[in-house]
Structure formats: structure tokens, C-alpha cells
Design a protein around this motif. Sequence first.
Motif, mmCIF file in Angstrom:
data_model
loop_
_atom_site.group_PDB
_atom_site.id
_atom_site.type_symbol
_atom_site.label_atom_id
_atom_site.label_comp_id
_atom_site.label_asym_id
_atom_site.label_seq_id
_atom_site.Cartn_x
_atom_site.Cartn_y
_atom_site.Cartn_z
ATOM 1 N N ASN A 112 38.297 47.179 43.268
ATOM 2 C CA ASN A 112 37.005 47.515 43.863
ATOM 3 C C ASN A 112 36.055 48.133 42.852
ATOM 4 O O ASN A 112 34.838 47.972 42.962
ATOM 5 C CB ASN A 112 37.200 48.464 45.055
ATOM 6 C CG ASN A 112 37.536 47.714 46.317
ATOM 7 O OD1 ASN A 112 36.697 47.026 46.871
ATOM 8 N ND2 ASN A 112 38.783 47.798 46.749
ATOM 9 N N LYS A 115 34.171 45.609 41.425
ATOM 10 C CA LYS A 115 33.424 44.884 42.453
ATOM 11 C C LYS A 115 34.136 43.606 42.887
ATOM 12 O O LYS A 115 33.492 42.627 43.278
ATOM 13 C CB LYS A 115 32.010 44.537 41.965
ATOM 14 C CG LYS A 115 31.284 45.747 41.387
ATOM 15 C CD LYS A 115 29.786 45.640 41.556
ATOM 16 C CE LYS A 115 29.132 46.951 41.112
ATOM 17 N NZ LYS A 115 27.829 47.174 41.707
ATOM 18 N N GLY A 116 35.440 43.635 42.788
ATOM 19 C CA GLY A 116 36.239 42.518 43.302
ATOM 20 C C GLY A 116 36.091 41.214 42.556
ATOM 21 O O GLY A 116 36.320 40.148 43.118
ATOM 22 N N ASN B 172 36.243 50.467 49.487
ATOM 23 C CA ASN B 172 36.943 49.192 49.368
ATOM 24 C C ASN B 172 36.117 48.023 49.858
ATOM 25 O O ASN B 172 36.655 46.989 50.271
ATOM 26 C CB ASN B 172 38.280 49.253 50.121
ATOM 27 C CG ASN B 172 39.249 50.196 49.464
ATOM 28 O OD1 ASN B 172 38.934 51.363 49.253
ATOM 29 N ND2 ASN B 172 40.428 49.710 49.126
ATOM 30 N N TYR B 174 34.524 45.654 48.546
ATOM 31 C CA TYR B 174 34.638 44.313 47.971
ATOM 32 C C TYR B 174 35.923 43.598 48.387
ATOM 33 O O TYR B 174 35.883 42.431 48.773
ATOM 34 C CB TYR B 174 34.500 44.393 46.464
ATOM 35 C CG TYR B 174 33.173 44.985 46.067
ATOM 36 C CD1 TYR B 174 32.015 44.222 46.133
ATOM 37 C CD2 TYR B 174 33.054 46.311 45.690
ATOM 38 C CE1 TYR B 174 30.777 44.756 45.809
ATOM 39 C CE2 TYR B 174 31.825 46.865 45.357
ATOM 40 C CZ TYR B 174 30.692 46.078 45.421
ATOM 41 O OH TYR B 174 29.466 46.611 45.117
ATOM 42 N N THR B 175 37.034 44.297 48.334
ATOM 43 C CA THR B 175 38.261 43.631 48.778
ATOM 44 C C THR B 175 38.220 43.373 50.277
ATOM 45 O O THR B 175 38.708 42.342 50.755
ATOM 46 C CB THR B 175 39.509 44.462 48.425
ATOM 47 O OG1 THR B 175 39.332 45.795 48.867
ATOM 48 C CG2 THR B 175 39.756 44.454 46.931
#
Lengths: 238, 238
Positions: A112, A115-116, B172, B174-175
Amino acid sequence: MASRSRDPARTREKILTHATTEFAKKGFDGARVDSIAVRCRLSKNMLYYYFKSKEGLFVAVLERMYEKLRSQQKDLTVRASDPVTALEQLVQHTFTALLDNPEAIRLMNEENRHKGRHIRQSRRMRDLYNPLVDTIRFILERGRDDGVFRAGIDPAFVYLSLSSLCYHYLSNQYTLEVALGVDLGSEQARENWLSHITELVMMFCTSGAPARDLPLLEAKPGRITKRASVKKPARQSA
Amino acid sequence: MASRSRDPARTREKILTHATTEFAKKGFDGARVDSIAVRCRLSKNMLYYYFKSKEGLFVAVLERMYEKLRSQQKDLTVRASDPVTALEQLVQHTFTALLDNPEAIRLMNEENRHKGRHIRQSRRMRDLYNPLVDTIRFILERGRDDGVFRAGIDPAFVYLSLSSLCYHYLSNQYTLEVALGVDLGSEQARENWLSHITELVMMFCTSGAPARDLPLLEAKPGRITKRASVKKPARQSA
DNA sequence: TGTCTTGTTGACTGCCTGGTCAACAAGCGG
DNA sequence: CCGCTTGTTGACCAGGCAGTCAACAAGACA
């Protein structure tokens, strides 16, 4: 001895295992390729031979972690139970899965922070998580039909809620402990928390269910978790 | 121009600001002292002059961040409102504070990866968070006296719950987005979530309150947040 | 047995990075 | 205007680290 050498699958797996530990403990930047190699008792070149680069290794670690984590949530098997039990079990499995895989939390946090960007590319992720939301939707619908859950609940919200409540407690244990001055790591504390969040999720889904208007708190004790449910945690030793 | 030079307080603050950005973005290990220096348009030695080491700088950044974050939770001012409004405001302020300080989340995660070893030493932390729990206790007690909250709620659990629900969604993002296939970053999505978690927390505290047994869902709409409360978020654009 | 592929290694490198040193400038008190 | 403290800098270094190369071994297959 000699037979253990020259076993590519085993070697690959060994690298992944130790890389997981290292990445989880030190983060991507803090992790040292040399250090992983030493732990594996392999020359560093092997890591590059199998995974091409540090980043390649990291991505492989991530994907393996997600797979393991999801497999432990056992959401498909949970469907067999009645809606209330099923939802309770889902909360429990999620919490336990995270508890048993502390590296997973660290790795997800890392992802994360980026930013994934690694995860987003792997189509695998969505495929992995879709069935979970489906399971929740399935449970909610059956619960509504049975009259124990209210209608119109968004399964994504349920997932987000239970995920938050399971994850944050474990992920931010240390800062929370300092902030609150309590011990969150003891088994007792964890049981109390699990019991609490199960109650919270169930309360949200059952509140205002059409069939019965009885105050749902009567239904709580005993059924929340299999263990004795201690409602109010004696303030733990600081 | 020349006057801006030779201003130690300003220099110190400038370093802290840019260090915060860098540490939040790259993590402790990923952050580069040189890079911070460049952003500050100062020679690297200044960082060592003021903060002795990279770690010293990191600790200073952490403490400054906590102070800022807590100041935005405004828990003392909230006490003036009636219990229900007060609790709603507390959830809102917590969420907004985290939303406005994304670096804070990253820094806390970092600190948790280090098992809180920096934070634990600073006595400041506990002093900073104690009043928050006190405020919650205060609100809960008054709410119980008013008959809107049930008795025997542990304020620490309330804090943990609202903290989890605010933090995880942002931390979290983005995930979670990849897992659920939805956009969580839009203002609409955030409003929906804030509205949802406020409902959750209020539901927990009000459920089974002694005075009235009325199904609390009637009390929900409109009062959850000041804004139009969209209950069921139209499934967001993927 | 010879050779080709696959797995494995030691040695090496070039850059990056945290940290230091010695010197320099800007005020300020005398 | 002198010298002392405080703030600021360019140059430098030693160790660490991701990644590479060339060579070597272990089976497989002929």
C-alpha cells in the motif's frame, strides 16, 4: 544430502520462504538480497537465476502470500453453515488467518505504501477476492430469507468492516498499545477483541431484521465465539 | 533573502517538513538523507547538525506528526456537544484527521513494523492519547445517564473500533480496491464509508440502551452525518 | 563416454549512501 | 574591529549493496 541439492522446486520454495521473512521484517528497501541468500544457504546468484531481480522476488513473495492467506479464510466451506454461524466463522477465520500470518500484514502495508503498483498488475488478485465477496453476498441473502439479517446490506461494506476490525488491531498493535497503555498481544486480549468485533458485525447485520424485533443482545452470550466470551476485558496489565 | 538564511527555527521546521514527506513516501530505509537535503536546498550536514542522525530525524518527524494528528482530533472541544453528537463528531474528526494526513498513516505503519521501538521510549505518546480515552469515557457516561447509551461499554474498545474503521480504509486503500474492484478514493465513496462506520459505532453504543427499546434503525437516517446520508452506496464505478 | 541443459557458485564491480571533517560566514558582545 | 558562538557548506570516505560474469557440477540423453 546430495539429493537435496539439485532440487529446483525445493530451492525455489526455500528462497520464497526466507524472502518472505526478510521482506516482512525489513520492508522492500530494508531487505538485503545477500541476507536472504545467506539464510537460504545459497549463493546470491540463485535468487537472480529464479527471480531475475529483487523486485521480481518481491512480487513472487506477494502473490504467494495472498494465495496462502485467502486459502485460510476458508470462505467456501463456510457457506455450509447457517447464515449467523457462517458470518461468525468468517470473522473468526479472517482474524485467525491474519494472526497466523503476521508477514502478510507487513507485506500488504508495504504494497500500500507503493500504492499497490505490484498487485494491480496481477489479475490473480481480483480472481482471488471475488469469491469472498460472493460468499458474503450469499450469506447475507440467505440470512435475509431466514429473517435473521435485514435486507439491503452491501456485502462490500461487510467485508470492509470485518477486515478493518481484524486487521488494524494486529497491524497497529504496537502504537495502539502505547497509546492506550494496555497489552493487546495476550491471548486473553485477543479473544476479547475477536468477541467484540464479531458482536459488532453481527449487530450490524441483524439489527432491524424483519422477523423478530427482540433486542439482539440477548442472543450474544455464548454464541459469539466457541470459547467463554468475556465481555468486558479486565483492563490488562500495562 | 539574506535574512531568511540564519534562521534556525525556520531551517529546523523546513527539514522536518521535507523529511516527513520523504519518510512517509519511502519508509525509513528507502528514505535518502541526501534527497531530503536537496528538497530543503540545504547541505546534508544541516540535518546532522540539527538531528544528529537519520534515526534522530525520524524520531523527531514521528513526534511532530503525532502532535499534529492529535490536535486535529479535537476531542476536548467535542465534549461540549450532547453525547450522541459528540461521538459522531469524534468519528468524523478521526476520519478527517487521517484523511488530511496521509503521511501520518505511513509513518505509523513504519513504526509498527519496527514494533514501536521509537514511540515506546517517548513518554509524550501516552500523555497525548490519554485525554482521548478520557473523552470517550466521559461521553459514554453522560450518554448512559441520558439513557441513550447502554451501560458497561469499555471506552478502549470504542476507540479501537472507530480507529480501525477509520484507519484501515485509508491505509489499505490500494489493496482493498484491487480486492474489491471498486474505487474507494472518490469523495462519494468516502462519504458513504464515513456514514457507514458512524452508524456502526453508534449502533454499538446505543443498542439495548435502557430508556427506550425502540429499534434504533429508526433513529439513524439524517442524524448520522450532517450531509445527506446515502445508506446504500450505489455500487461504485469499478 | 561425450555433450547438452540445467542448477549452482565465487569473485567481482560500480554506484550509492550514511556519516564525518575542516573550513567558512554571520552576527554579537566587548 | 576582534574573537567567539552559531549556522552553514563542499569535499570526502568507507562500507554496503544490487546486479553481473565466467566457470563449474550434475544429471539426461545419445
